[in-house]
Design a protein around this motif. Structure first.
Motif, short mmCIF file in Angstrom:
data_model
loop_
_atom_site.label_atom_id
_atom_site.label_comp_id
_atom_site.label_asym_id
_atom_site.label_seq_id
_atom_site.Cartn_x
_atom_site.Cartn_y
_atom_site.Cartn_z
N PHE A 7 -94.33 -70.99 5.36
CA PHE A 7 -94.68 -69.74 6.03
C PHE A 7 -94.00 -69.66 7.38
O PHE A 7 -93.52 -70.65 7.93
CB PHE A 7 -96.19 -69.61 6.17
CG PHE A 7 -96.85 -70.69 6.98
CD1 PHE A 7 -97.17 -70.48 8.32
CD2 PHE A 7 -97.16 -71.92 6.41
CE1 PHE A 7 -97.77 -71.47 9.06
CE2 PHE A 7 -97.78 -72.92 7.15
CZ PHE A 7 -98.08 -72.70 8.48
N SER A 8 -93.94 -68.46 7.89
CA SER A 8 -93.33 -68.19 9.19
C SER A 8 -94.11 -67.06 9.85
O SER A 8 -94.55 -66.13 9.17
CB SER A 8 -91.86 -67.79 9.02
OG SER A 8 -91.26 -67.50 10.27
N ALA A 54 -95.02 -64.29 6.94
CA ALA A 54 -94.35 -64.38 5.65
C ALA A 54 -94.77 -65.69 5.00
O ALA A 54 -94.71 -66.75 5.63
CB ALA A 54 -92.83 -64.33 5.82
N VAL A 55 -95.21 -65.62 3.73
CA VAL A 55 -95.73 -66.79 3.03
C VAL A 55 -95.03 -66.94 1.69
O VAL A 55 -94.96 -65.98 0.91
CB VAL A 55 -97.25 -66.68 2.80
CG1 VAL A 55 -97.79 -67.97 2.19
CG2 VAL A 55 -97.99 -66.37 4.09
N SER A 56 -94.53 -68.15 1.42
CA SER A 56 -93.90 -68.47 0.14
C SER A 56 -94.64 -69.65 -0.48
O SER A 56 -94.94 -70.62 0.21
CB SER A 56 -92.42 -68.82 0.35
OG SER A 56 -91.87 -69.39 -0.83
N GLY A 57 -94.91 -69.56 -1.77
CA GLY A 57 -95.63 -70.63 -2.43
C GLY A 57 -94.78 -71.46 -3.37
O GLY A 57 -95.30 -72.32 -4.09
N ASN A 58 -93.47 -71.24 -3.38
CA ASN A 58 -92.60 -71.94 -4.32
C ASN A 58 -91.67 -72.96 -3.66
O ASN A 58 -90.72 -73.41 -4.28
CB ASN A 58 -91.77 -70.92 -5.12
CG ASN A 58 -90.81 -70.13 -4.25
OD1 ASN A 58 -90.74 -70.34 -3.04
ND2 ASN A 58 -90.09 -69.21 -4.84
N GLY A 59 -91.95 -73.30 -2.42
CA GLY A 59 -91.15 -74.30 -1.73
C GLY A 59 -89.98 -73.76 -0.96
O GLY A 59 -89.27 -74.52 -0.30
N VAL A 83 -95.37 -60.66 2.61
CA VAL A 83 -95.30 -60.30 4.03
C VAL A 83 -96.58 -59.57 4.40
O VAL A 83 -96.94 -58.57 3.76
CB VAL A 83 -94.07 -59.42 4.33
CG1 VAL A 83 -94.07 -58.98 5.79
CG2 VAL A 83 -92.79 -60.18 3.99
N LEU A 84 -97.28 -60.07 5.40
CA LEU A 84 -98.53 -59.47 5.85
C LEU A 84 -98.43 -59.14 7.33
O LEU A 84 -97.96 -59.95 8.13
CB LEU A 84 -99.71 -60.43 5.63
CG LEU A 84 -99.99 -60.88 4.20
CD1 LEU A 84 -99.27 -62.20 3.93
CD2 LEU A 84 -101.47 -61.04 3.96
N TRP A 85 -98.89 -57.95 7.68
CA TRP A 85 -98.91 -57.52 9.08
C TRP A 85 -100.31 -57.70 9.64
O TRP A 85 -101.30 -57.35 9.00
CB TRP A 85 -98.47 -56.06 9.18
CG TRP A 85 -97.03 -55.89 8.85
CD1 TRP A 85 -96.49 -55.53 7.65
CD2 TRP A 85 -95.93 -56.10 9.74
NE1 TRP A 85 -95.12 -55.50 7.74
CE2 TRP A 85 -94.75 -55.84 9.00
CE3 TRP A 85 -95.83 -56.47 11.08
CZ2 TRP A 85 -93.48 -55.96 9.56
CZ3 TRP A 85 -94.56 -56.58 11.63
CH2 TRP A 85 -93.41 -56.33 10.88
N LEU A 86 -100.39 -58.25 10.84
CA LEU A 86 -101.66 -58.59 11.47
C LEU A 86 -101.81 -57.83 12.78
O LEU A 86 -100.97 -57.95 13.67
CB LEU A 86 -101.72 -60.10 11.74
CG LEU A 86 -101.30 -61.03 10.59
CD1 LEU A 86 -101.30 -62.48 11.06
CD2 LEU A 86 -102.20 -60.84 9.38
N GLY A 87 -102.88 -57.07 12.89
CA GLY A 87 -103.19 -56.39 14.15
C GLY A 87 -103.98 -57.31 15.05
O GLY A 87 -105.05 -57.81 14.66
#
Length: 233
Positions: free
Chosen positions: A90-91, A102-107, A12-16
């Motif tokens: 991702f979402s 939010a990024v997932s690399g496992n499908g 989970v990454l927050w973007l300003g």
């Protein structure tokens, strides 16, 4: 009911978003630039450019592609995808100057939502069409301030489920029931995990977690849908 299952948690990454757009504009493709130009408000346009550019930069790091060569498509259910990397899921959600990725690399499909907490949304009409009877009953027993917070906890959970599953959000209002226990201070919802259940499919349930926003006054929700739970259309 089969207990909810979880997968390896996504990043989970927050973007300003309140920054100059010039450095992000070259990362957008022709379709994204047309979309940006069509936005009528300069502030909304700038935040869109920054958000899209930052998301592409993160995904480029995951795939090894140059950001400007990375194209984001949508699948049959409207979920974002990078065609050549089917296991990269991702979402993205945004509200005001803040976005969350939010990024997932496992499908595993993921759904994330962030909303600014505001009493303007919590009206009898909105409560009537967005909440299930049990949710309305729970909120009715809370003090006004906690009711506002609880409503946004429910709303973001349903948004996250809709994004992860590719469902229509309107159907999630009546079909998805969010249990907000255990109670936190003053009887309101806690900031830990909650459970979202599909009232029409007893075997379907999702654990909802709450990533901590870097700014005060925001509600968040994150749902991970393991590959084994990928729904049929």
């Amino acid at each position: 009911m089969t207990g909810p299952t979880t997968s390896c948690p996504p990043d989970v990454l927050w973007l300003g978003l309140d920054r100059a757009a010039d450095s992000w504009w070259p990362l957008l493709d022709a379709r994204e630039r047309r979309r940006a130009r069509a936005l009528p408000c300069p502030l909304v346009r700038r935040r869109f450019i920054v958000r899209r550019g930052m998301v592409k930069q993160v995904l480029a790091h995951r795939t090894g592609l140059p950001p400007a060569e990375l194209t984001i498509h949508t699948d049959a259910r409207g979920r974002p995808t990078v065609t050549a990397y089917p296991r990269l899921r991702f979402s993205v959600s945004h509200r005001g100057p803040l976005a969350v990725l939010a990024v997932s690399g496992n499908g595993s499909q993921v759904g994330v939502d962030v909303e600014r907490v505001s009493g303007h949304r919590v009206t009898p009409r909105i409560l009537a069409y967005t909440l299930t009877p049990s949710e309305r009953h729970f909120l009715a027993g809370l003090p006004s301030r906690e009711r506002i917070r609880a409503f946004h906890a429910v709303w973001t959970a349903k948004e996250a489920v809709a994004k992860a599953t590719g469902r229509d959000l309107a159907s999630c209002f009546t079909r998805i029931d969010v249990t907000l226990g255990p109670a936190g201070r003053h009887g309101g919802p806690s900031d830990g995990q909650h459970l979202a259940r599909d009232l029409t499919r007893p075997s379907a349930a999702w654990i909802v977690t709450r990533p901590a926003a870097p700014l005060p006054g925001y509600a968040t929700a994150l749902v991970t849908l393991p590959t084994s739970q990928e729904e049929r259309p």
